[in-house]
Design a protein around this motif. Structure first.
Motif, mmCIF file in Angstrom:
data_model
loop_
_atom_site.group_PDB
_atom_site.id
_atom_site.type_symbol
_atom_site.label_atom_id
_atom_site.label_comp_id
_atom_site.label_asym_id
_atom_site.label_seq_id
_atom_site.Cartn_x
_atom_site.Cartn_y
_atom_site.Cartn_z
ATOM 1 N N GLY A 88 -10.223 28.105 -6.898
ATOM 2 C CA GLY A 88 -9.714 29.117 -7.823
ATOM 3 C C GLY A 88 -10.728 29.492 -8.892
ATOM 4 N N VAL A 89 -11.487 28.511 -9.377
ATOM 5 C CA VAL A 89 -12.503 28.780 -10.392
ATOM 6 C C VAL A 89 -13.678 29.545 -9.783
ATOM 7 C CG1 VAL A 89 -14.151 27.724 -11.989
ATOM 8 C CG2 VAL A 89 -11.850 26.783 -11.776
ATOM 9 N N LEU A 90 -14.103 29.155 -8.581
ATOM 10 C CA LEU A 90 -15.224 29.834 -7.929
ATOM 11 C C LEU A 90 -14.890 31.288 -7.604
ATOM 12 C CD1 LEU A 90 -16.504 27.056 -5.487
ATOM 13 C CD2 LEU A 90 -17.563 27.836 -7.620
ATOM 14 N N ILE A 91 -13.622 31.555 -7.283
ATOM 15 C CA ILE A 91 -13.203 32.936 -7.014
ATOM 16 C C ILE A 91 -13.438 33.813 -8.239
ATOM 17 C CG2 ILE A 91 -11.148 34.377 -6.656
ATOM 18 C CD1 ILE A 91 -10.112 32.224 -4.755
ATOM 19 N N LYS A 92 -13.240 33.247 -9.412
ATOM 20 C CA LYS A 92 -13.419 33.995 -10.653
ATOM 21 C C LYS A 92 -14.883 34.358 -10.920
ATOM 22 C CE LYS A 92 -9.287 34.452 -12.441
ATOM 23 N NZ LYS A 92 -8.715 35.798 -12.741
ATOM 24 N N THR A 93 -15.807 33.677 -10.233
ATOM 25 C CA THR A 93 -17.228 33.971 -10.446
ATOM 26 C C THR A 93 -17.697 35.165 -9.623
ATOM 27 O OG1 THR A 93 -17.987 32.493 -8.661
ATOM 28 C CG2 THR A 93 -17.640 31.517 -10.833
ATOM 29 N N ILE A 126 -18.377 25.459 -14.785
ATOM 30 C CA ILE A 126 -18.783 26.555 -13.914
ATOM 31 C C ILE A 126 -18.777 27.902 -14.627
ATOM 32 C CG2 ILE A 126 -18.200 27.811 -11.779
ATOM 33 C CD1 ILE A 126 -17.012 25.185 -10.739
ATOM 34 N N LEU A 127 -17.741 28.148 -15.447
ATOM 35 C CA LEU A 127 -17.601 29.437 -16.139
ATOM 36 C C LEU A 127 -18.024 29.382 -17.597
ATOM 37 C CD1 LEU A 127 -14.084 30.485 -14.736
ATOM 38 C CD2 LEU A 127 -16.351 31.066 -13.834
ATOM 39 N N ASN A 128 -18.520 28.221 -18.020
ATOM 40 C CA ASN A 128 -18.952 28.026 -19.412
ATOM 41 C C ASN A 128 -17.835 28.318 -20.411
ATOM 42 O OD1 ASN A 128 -21.659 27.307 -18.763
ATOM 43 N ND2 ASN A 128 -22.160 29.472 -18.471
ATOM 44 N N SER A 160 -8.501 22.863 -13.126
ATOM 45 C CA SER A 160 -9.215 24.142 -13.181
ATOM 46 C C SER A 160 -9.861 24.341 -14.542
ATOM 47 C CB SER A 160 -8.251 25.299 -12.893
ATOM 48 O OG SER A 160 -7.736 25.213 -11.578
ATOM 49 N N GLY A 161 -9.135 23.946 -15.592
ATOM 50 C CA GLY A 161 -9.681 24.064 -16.942
ATOM 51 C C GLY A 161 -10.922 23.211 -17.137
ATOM 52 N N LEU A 162 -10.891 22.008 -16.603
ATOM 53 C CA LEU A 162 -12.054 21.127 -16.706
ATOM 54 C C LEU A 162 -13.239 21.689 -15.919
ATOM 55 C CD1 LEU A 162 -10.335 17.634 -16.308
ATOM 56 C CD2 LEU A 162 -11.332 18.580 -18.398
ATOM 57 N N LEU A 163 -12.963 22.175 -14.718
ATOM 58 C CA LEU A 163 -14.034 22.744 -13.888
ATOM 59 C C LEU A 163 -14.580 24.039 -14.478
ATOM 60 C CD1 LEU A 163 -12.423 22.138 -10.375
ATOM 61 C CD2 LEU A 163 -14.463 21.008 -11.283
ATOM 62 N N ALA A 164 -13.704 24.833 -15.110
ATOM 63 C CA ALA A 164 -14.132 26.101 -15.709
ATOM 64 C C ALA A 164 -15.117 25.878 -16.850
ATOM 65 C CB ALA A 164 -12.928 26.888 -16.192
ATOM 66 N N GLN A 165 -15.012 24.729 -17.515
ATOM 67 C CA GLN A 165 -15.962 24.433 -18.591
ATOM 68 C C GLN A 165 -17.376 24.308 -18.038
ATOM 69 O OE1 GLN A 165 -14.677 20.990 -20.853
ATOM 70 N NE2 GLN A 165 -12.559 21.717 -20.931
#
Length: 325
Positions: free
Chosen positions: A183-188, A130-132, A123-128
């Protein structure tokens, strides 16, 4: 399409009311349910085809969730943001669950739970991207290396034991990747929504996909061969693993930071491995223990390494300054 002001006020009232006191309860519920879910998946797939087992689980959860929405008069938003939320959630539900059910044929429940513990790192890697979010610092980079060394130990030991284990490992790794992405996409998605509504909305999208998967991979009904243990496991997972578990998970995801929610994956593998050994006779080898220690150590460094480093760094620098004087 924006939500009516009255709905926003209602959602804000829910968030600021006594429901916020339920966060610790929801967190504990997620820990317990996630610790028992891998074993439930293994048991439910013993005599029922994996695609049918997960489909029945989803149907039970969807029916109960819809009944709760109706009785409690909770509105199910159908705005663009809500549909986006349901879609993002269904990625983790369909991808994470369907592949896990197929992997249960090749892997022990404790091993599946341990590999799912890597979700915070992924999730941390993907958040970099997707979520910058900022890139990993030295401590988190080390944690990533340590955790994947542990994963390598677990994978090598499983493959050496059975030749088909690599299939289960590939399925679970893909499942946890999709779960982390979800989980990361939900945060967007920025929306105030009741956790039960978000759960039912996600199930409404996911359940037809599970039905299609059953038609493609099985399409038969051998009810006479279904064991009681499999049926009880499906019922448990439908009520607790899917409905209550999803509600609690989406709730803490909305009310806690991603790092705090990720602590669940640090706790559950240990309990899942113990339950698998005690209740299902799963063998815990030395390689599995060493791999688990590395994975959990990597997760611990990921979650707390920077905090500990920042905590002791000021005192170290102060002492060094005094020596220089």
């Amino acid at each position: 399409m924006s939500e009516p002001a009255s709905l926003k006020e209602q959602d804000n009232t829910i968030a600021s009311s006594g429901l916020s006191k339920m966060v610790p309860v929801a967190f504990l519920a997620v820990v317990i349910i996630w610790s028992t879910t891998p074993l439930g998946i293994v048991w439910s797939s013993e005599s029922v085809h994996p695609s049918m087992a997960v489909l029945l689980r989803m149907i039970i959860a969807l029916l109960l969730g819809s009944f709760i929405l109706l009785i409690a008069r909770i509105r199910l938003p159908l705005s663009k943001a809500a549909l986006k939320l349901y879609g993002a959630s269904s990625i983790g539900i369909v991808g994470g669950m369907l592949l896990s059910y197929f992997a249960a044929k090749y892997l022990a429940s404790g091993t599946m739970s341990l590999i799912f513990g890597l979700s915070p790192l992924l999730s941390g890697l993907l958040a970099q991207k997707i979520l910058n979010e900022p890139k990993f610092g030295p401590m988190r980079s080390i944690s990533l290396v340590v955790a994947f060394i542990g994963l390598g130990i677990v994978c090598s030991s499983k493959i050496s034991l059975t030749s088909d284990s690599w299939i289960g490992l590939a399925l679970v790794l893909t499942a946890v990747s999709l779960f982390s992405l979800s989980g990361v996409l939900i945060k967007t998605v920025k929306i105030n929504i009741h956790p039960i509504a978000s759960t039912v909305g996600a199930l409404m999208i996911s359940t037809p996909i599970f039905a299609l998967a059953w038609i493609l991979f099985d399409g038969t009904l051998h009810i006479n061969s279904w064991s009681e243990r499999s049926l009880y496991a499906i019922l448990y997972l439908g009520v607790f693993g899917s409905l209550i578990g999803f509600i609690a998970y989406f709730y803490i995801l909305q009310n806690l930071s991603a790092s705090t929610v990720a602590l669940v994956t640090l706790i559950t593998p240990v309990f899942a491995m113990m339950l698998g050994a005690k209740l299902n006779g799963e063998i815990i080898t030395l390689a599995l223990v060493l791999g688990a220690i590395c994975v959990l150590l990597g997760l611990t460094l990921y979650q707390f390494g920077d905090k500990l480093l920042n905590r002791y760094r000021p005192s170290y620098q102060t002492g060094k300054t005094k020596e220089g004087q």
